[in-house]
Scaffold this active site. Structure first.
Site, PDB file in Angstrom:
ATOM      1  CG  ASP A  53      35.296  -0.531   8.662  1.00 34.01           C
ATOM      2  OD1 ASP A  53      34.895  -1.177   9.884  1.00 34.01           O
ATOM      3  OD2 ASP A  53      35.693  -0.661   7.456  1.00 34.01           O
ATOM      4  CB  SER A  54      30.634  -2.367  12.169  1.00 38.36           C
ATOM      5  OG  SER A  54      30.706  -1.321  13.539  1.00 38.36           O
ATOM      6  CG  ASP A  92      37.898  -0.239  11.664  1.00 40.73           C
ATOM      7  OD1 ASP A  92      39.195  -0.133  12.109  1.00 40.73           O
ATOM      8  OD2 ASP A  92      36.833  -0.719  11.699  1.00 40.73           O
ATOM      9  CE  LYS A 122      39.115  -2.516  13.889  1.00 38.23           C
ATOM     10  NZ  LYS A 122      38.950  -2.566  12.731  1.00 38.23           N
ATOM     11  CD  GLU A 124      39.479  -4.628   7.493  1.00 40.34           C
ATOM     12  OE1 GLU A 124      39.241  -5.590   6.881  1.00 40.34           O
ATOM     13  OE2 GLU A 124      37.922  -4.258   8.272  1.00 40.34           O
ATOM     14  CD  GLU A 191      35.321  -9.087  12.455  1.00 35.34           C
ATOM     15  OE1 GLU A 191      36.130  -7.794  12.431  1.00 35.34           O
ATOM     16  OE2 GLU A 191      34.445  -9.239  11.743  1.00 35.34           O
TER      17      GLU A 191
HETATM   18  O1  KIV Z   1      33.555  -2.390  12.322  1.00 36.45           O
HETATM   19  C1  KIV Z   1      34.258  -3.177  13.594  1.00 36.45           C
HETATM   20  O2  KIV Z   1      32.569  -3.347  14.040  1.00 36.45           O
HETATM   21  C2  KIV Z   1      35.048  -3.882  13.792  1.00 36.45           C
HETATM   22  C3  KIV Z   1      35.218  -4.427  14.431  1.00 36.45           C
HETATM   23  C4  KIV Z   1      34.080  -5.717  14.312  1.00 36.45           C
HETATM   24  C5  KIV Z   1      36.491  -5.395  15.563  1.00 36.45           C
HETATM   25  O3  KIV Z   1      36.628  -3.731  13.154  1.00 36.45           O
END
Ligand code: KIV
Length: 273
Positions: A53-54, A92, A122, A124, A191
């Site tokens: 989600d970056s 994510d 993934k 969080e 992280e």
């Molecule tokens: O969203 C992302 O790119 C991440 C990584 C930094 C692990 O969660």
């Protein structure tokens, strides 16, 4: 091919990541947000591709990861999943889709899996969303956990600084990590936490622990593709190693193109019909 790169061309599965940890082979993971880059990342032998989600920052230009929507994540993940022949694709779950309502979380999770063709998700968070994670895993969806600095909680922290430096936060992180493993997560991202703490978690857990800013004594590393190739500029945390300066290459290419167009040196006779 480098001697350190896996010569095994079979599709990477969650089970194979576990085997890699058991035999001490480090896991490589990078983000990708589109078909073209994912094709390169996959072809170069990266084990895991994260549709992070970056993308909210890198692709959409938002200040945080919070605004990206599930529809936007699905759009990006579809292209990545089409590209990945060998790498395991992880998507994510964006902010607000897994937040203490297991039935709702499962619906979102099923949507992402059905519509993208990705291999896993993934998520969080720890104890606060453990029932959501159990529900998703019980539906046959592999989940990678994410602890330490959780960018979706930036409004709670108020800063992107190193997490779990104090004993209480470190103890909670260890307890959350164990809970995630017990819940059935196949791997865990840590992280921006002290290296000694990440090492302790990696040694305690059976599942692979993949670090970003968490030192070398974990089972693998993840970086944001645009950061490690130098496409993004002006973001240089201590943990980031830049392997290329593609931002400069692109800028120079665009400048040369603009100049050639203005001076009518492009296209030339061989470049027309
Ligand atoms: O969203 C992302 O790119 C991440 C990584 C930094 C692990 O969660």
């Amino acid at each position: 091919m480098s001697v350190h790169q896996s010569e095994d061309q079979r599709k990477v599965t969650t089970h194979r990541l576990l085997e890699m940890k058991m035999r001490g082979e480090k896991i490589s993971m990078l983000t990708s947000y589109d078909y073209t880059i994912a094709t390169l990342v996959d072809g170069a032998g990266c084990d895991v591709i994260l549709v992070g989600d970056s993308a909210s920052n890198v692709v959409c230009g938002n200040a945080t990861t919070l605004p990206i929507t599930i529809d936007e994540m699905i759009f990006l993940a579809k292209g990545v999943a089409r590209a990945a022949k060998r790498a395991l694709v992880v998507v994510d779950m964006p902010f607000g889709t897994v937040s203490g309502n297991p039935r709702m979380s499962l619906e979102y999770a099923i949507r992402v899996m059905k519509e993208t063709g990705a291999d896993s998700l993934k998520i969080e968070g720890g104890v606060e969303i453990i029932e959501d994670i159990k529900k998703i895993i019980s539906a046959g969806i592999p989940v990678m956990g994410h602890l330490g600095l959780m960018p979706q909680s930036i409004n709670k922290y108020g800063t992107y600084t190193v997490r779990a430096k104090e004993d209480a936060e470190a103890e909670k992180l260890i307890s959350d990590a164990k809970l995630l493993e017990e819940a059935g997560c196949f791997a865990l991202v840590l992280e921006k936490i002290p290296a000694f703490l990440a090492e302790k978690v990696a040694k305690t857990l059976r599942i692979p622990v993949i670090g970003i800013g968490a030192g070398s004594a974990v089972d693998g590393q993840v970086l944001v593709f645009h950061d490690m190739t130098g496409i993004t500029q002006g973001f240089s945390p201590r943990f980031l190693r830049r392997y290329a300066n593609i931002g400069e290459t692109i800028t120079n290419a665009v400048k040369a193109y603009v100049s050639d167009v203005k001076s009518v040196s492009f296209p030339n006779k061989e470049e027309q019909y």
